[in-house]
Design a protein around this motif. Structure first.
Motif, short mmCIF file in Angstrom:
data_model
loop_
_atom_site.label_atom_id
_atom_site.label_comp_id
_atom_site.label_asym_id
_atom_site.label_seq_id
_atom_site.Cartn_x
_atom_site.Cartn_y
_atom_site.Cartn_z
N UNK A 279 0.80 -1.20 0.00
CA UNK A 279 0.00 0.00 0.00
C UNK A 279 0.84 1.26 0.00
N UNK A 280 2.12 1.10 0.36
CA UNK A 280 3.03 2.24 0.39
C UNK A 280 4.37 1.92 -0.28
N UNK A 281 4.91 0.76 0.04
CA UNK A 281 6.21 0.36 -0.48
C UNK A 281 6.11 -0.88 -1.36
N UNK A 282 7.01 -0.97 -2.31
CA UNK A 282 7.20 -2.18 -3.10
C UNK A 282 8.29 -3.01 -2.41
N UNK A 283 7.91 -4.16 -1.89
CA UNK A 283 8.88 -5.06 -1.27
C UNK A 283 9.37 -6.04 -2.32
N UNK A 284 10.68 -6.31 -2.30
CA UNK A 284 11.20 -7.28 -3.26
C UNK A 284 12.29 -8.13 -2.63
N UNK A 285 12.37 -9.36 -3.11
CA UNK A 285 13.36 -10.32 -2.63
C UNK A 285 14.63 -10.21 -3.46
N UNK A 286 15.78 -10.34 -2.78
CA UNK A 286 17.06 -10.23 -3.51
C UNK A 286 18.08 -11.26 -3.05
N UNK A 287 17.59 -12.44 -2.67
CA UNK A 287 18.49 -13.54 -2.31
C UNK A 287 18.67 -13.70 -0.83
N UNK A 288 19.32 -12.72 -0.19
CA UNK A 288 19.55 -12.83 1.25
C UNK A 288 18.86 -11.73 2.04
N UNK A 289 17.98 -10.97 1.37
CA UNK A 289 17.23 -9.94 2.08
C UNK A 289 15.94 -9.62 1.36
N UNK A 290 15.01 -9.06 2.15
CA UNK A 290 13.73 -8.55 1.67
C UNK A 290 13.83 -7.04 1.80
N UNK A 291 13.54 -6.30 0.72
CA UNK A 291 13.81 -4.87 0.66
C UNK A 291 12.56 -4.08 0.35
N UNK A 292 12.43 -2.90 0.96
CA UNK A 292 11.29 -2.03 0.71
C UNK A 292 11.73 -0.85 -0.15
N UNK A 293 11.10 -0.72 -1.31
CA UNK A 293 11.39 0.36 -2.25
C UNK A 293 10.29 1.41 -2.19
N UNK A 294 10.66 2.66 -2.06
CA UNK A 294 9.70 3.76 -2.17
C UNK A 294 9.46 3.99 -3.67
N UNK A 295 8.25 3.72 -4.17
CA UNK A 295 8.04 3.81 -5.63
C UNK A 295 8.05 5.23 -6.16
N UNK A 296 7.93 6.22 -5.27
CA UNK A 296 7.98 7.61 -5.72
C UNK A 296 9.42 8.09 -5.87
N UNK A 297 10.24 7.84 -4.84
CA UNK A 297 11.63 8.32 -4.87
C UNK A 297 12.57 7.34 -5.56
N UNK A 298 12.17 6.06 -5.63
CA UNK A 298 13.05 5.04 -6.19
C UNK A 298 14.14 4.59 -5.23
N UNK A 299 14.04 4.98 -3.96
CA UNK A 299 15.06 4.63 -2.96
C UNK A 299 14.64 3.40 -2.16
N UNK A 300 15.63 2.59 -1.79
CA UNK A 300 15.39 1.48 -0.86
C UNK A 300 15.41 2.04 0.56
N UNK A 301 14.31 1.86 1.28
CA UNK A 301 14.17 2.50 2.59
C UNK A 301 14.21 1.52 3.75
N UNK A 302 14.23 0.22 3.46
CA UNK A 302 14.22 -0.77 4.54
C UNK A 302 14.77 -2.09 4.03
N UNK A 303 15.41 -2.86 4.92
CA UNK A 303 15.88 -4.19 4.59
C UNK A 303 15.61 -5.12 5.75
N UNK A 304 15.19 -6.34 5.43
CA UNK A 304 15.04 -7.40 6.42
C UNK A 304 15.93 -8.56 5.97
N UNK A 305 16.82 -8.99 6.84
CA UNK A 305 17.71 -10.10 6.50
C UNK A 305 16.96 -11.42 6.66
N UNK A 306 16.68 -12.06 5.52
CA UNK A 306 15.95 -13.34 5.52
C UNK A 306 16.23 -14.00 4.16
N UNK A 307 16.19 -15.32 4.13
CA UNK A 307 16.33 -16.02 2.84
C UNK A 307 15.19 -15.61 1.93
#
Length: 213
Positions: free
Chosen positions: A28-56
């Motif tokens: 509803x606010x961020x685009x979350x995406x998987x990148x191998x060893x982390x789950x990342x939150x992308x702000x779709x307006x700014x294009x910046x990664x604003x959060x990371x969760x370390x998980x497979x």
């Protein structure tokens, strides 16, 4: 079947920081995406990664309105996005050959890549409730406005298609440009479908046809 070329609305190039984009979801606010060893939150307006969760995080990603779900190897993990804590784990139906992931109607919908299938799965037990067949390798999976969409990637070609969830019949298909693959797939509440770009480190937003378009 409605057949057209995908209209790319925006491209996010994250390759300076990300080598591979797998599953994609939207909270509803961020685009979350998987990148191998982390789950990342992308702000779709700014294009910046604003959060990371370390998980497979090797394949599909989903959001149920409160929690995230992430495929890592042969497991699906339920994650609290606020704390990053893993709350529950179930087996993935493809036993490591899984791809896309979506949440709808109280179930998880799991793509099985080379099996060319989408499984409806009980999120508590991992039991397969129903299976839909596809005629191409399945990557991302998304439900939006009662519509089931999934991405395909086979023979260096990708498309994004809307299918009948009861029969698997293809109702609409959007062809991606040559050499543009789609790994993860998720819709926002408006006109966009977010497409993971695999090992390019990119996410693309394409236009989702609405109604009679």
């Amino acid at each position: 079947m409605k057949h057209s070329q995908a209209e790319i609305l925006r491209e996010y190039d994250l390759s300076h920081d990300i080598r591979h984009v797998a599953g994609v979801t939207f909270d509803g606010r961020h685009v979350w995406f998987a990148s191998g060893d982390s789950l990342n939150a992308l702000d779709p307006d700014s294009g910046e990664i604003v959060r990371r969760i370390d998980v497979a995080a090797h394949a599909g990603t989903a959001f149920d309105g409160r929690y995230l779900y992430q495929i890592g190897e042969d497991r699906i993990r339920k994650i609290d996005p606020q704390t990053g804590a893993i709350l529950h784990t179930i087996p993935a139906p493809g036993n490591g050959g899984d791809s896309g992931l979506a949440w709808a109607e109280g179930s998880l919908w799991v793509g099985q890549h080379r099996g060319r299938k989408i499984h409806q799965v009980d999120p508590e037990t991992g039991k397969v409730l129903r299976t839909i067949e596809s005629d191409r390798f399945v990557t991302g999976v998304s439900w939006v406005d009662g519509e089931l969409w999934h991405a395909t990637w086979e023979d260096d070609r990708s498309d994004v298609r809307r299918i009948d969830p009861a029969t698997g019949e293809v109702l609409a298909k959007l062809d991606m440009p040559p050499d543009v693959g789609v790994s993860g797939l998720e819709a926002d509440a408006g006109e966009r479908l977010y497409c993971g770009g695999g090992n390019t480190g990119k996410i693309r937003a394409i236009r989702r046809p609405r109604g009679a378009e």
